[in-house]
Design a protein around this motif. Structure first.
Motif, PDB file in Angstrom:
ATOM      1  N   GLY A  67       0.786  -1.229   0.000  1.00  0.00           N
ATOM      2  CA  GLY A  67       0.000   0.000   0.000  1.00  0.00           C
ATOM      3  C   GLY A  67       0.816   1.277   0.000  1.00  0.00           C
ATOM      4  N   GLY A  75      -2.352   8.876  -7.868  1.00  0.00           N
ATOM      5  CA  GLY A  75      -3.611   8.884  -7.147  1.00  0.00           C
ATOM      6  C   GLY A  75      -4.542   9.975  -7.627  1.00  0.00           C
ATOM      7  N   GLN A 101     -12.851   4.301   0.820  1.00  0.00           N
ATOM      8  CA  GLN A 101     -12.074   3.244   0.164  1.00  0.00           C
ATOM      9  C   GLN A 101     -12.192   3.291  -1.351  1.00  0.00           C
ATOM     10  OE1 GLN A 101      -9.933   1.412   2.121  1.00  0.00           O
ATOM     11  NE2 GLN A 101     -10.779   2.832   3.627  1.00  0.00           N
ATOM     12  N   PRO A 148      -8.367   5.587  -3.397  1.00  0.00           N
ATOM     13  CA  PRO A 148      -7.185   5.131  -2.669  1.00  0.00           C
ATOM     14  C   PRO A 148      -6.388   6.245  -1.992  1.00  0.00           C
ATOM     15  CG  PRO A 148      -7.327   4.010  -4.769  1.00  0.00           C
ATOM     16  CD  PRO A 148      -8.380   5.078  -4.772  1.00  0.00           C
ATOM     17  N   ASP A 158      -5.867   6.472   2.058  1.00  0.00           N
ATOM     18  CA  ASP A 158      -4.539   6.548   2.680  1.00  0.00           C
ATOM     19  C   ASP A 158      -4.443   7.692   3.683  1.00  0.00           C
ATOM     20  OD1 ASP A 158      -3.666   4.417   1.183  1.00  0.00           O
ATOM     21  OD2 ASP A 158      -2.478   5.628  -0.216  1.00  0.00           O
TER      22      ASP A 158
END
Length: 124
Positions: free
Chosen positions: A32, A70, A93, A96, A100
């Motif tokens: 991740g 992202g 969710q 992403p 985070d």
């Protein structure tokens, strides 16, 4: 052993042998975590720390990434699936980048984000 560890050990009265510091690249990147080589991107700031007797000089650099991975801009309504005026951790969710950063943005520690907390993330 780091300087901090040596100072701490000396503070509590424990004798600690000084071990020379070594550096190596991170071999395994946690899942991740987005990565970018430090050799790419523009150095935006650099500071050289004064050496301590018996230790190497350390230079700390800030690097501006070449690109941002992202999706950082979104429409609030696109993630507020249940229409309650908040984005829950579960709803986040779907993005992403937001997922985070959710914990750092949730300054009230409510488990949900409102428009005020997402200022700068929302498409006008």
């Amino acid at each position: 052993m780091t300087r901090v560890a040596c100072l701490y050990a000396g503070f509590v009265g424990v004798a600690v042998a000084q071990v020379p510091a070594t550096t190596a690249p991170l071999r395994e990147v946690p899942a991740g975590v987005r990565t970018q080589s430090l050799s790419s991107g523009a150095v935006t700031h650099a500071v050289t720390l004064p050496p301590v007797a018996g230790e190497s000089t350390v230079t700390v650099r800030s690097v501006q990434p070449d690109s941002v991975v992202g999706q950082y801009r979104f429409r609030f309504e696109s993630l507020d699936v249940d229409g309650d005026g908040f984005i829950s951790r579960e709803e986040a969710q779907a993005n992403p980048a937001l997922a985070d950063e959710f914990t750092s943005l949730d300054t009230a520690r409510r488990g949900r984000l409102d428009r005020t907390q997402l200022q700068g993330w929302l498409v006008p």
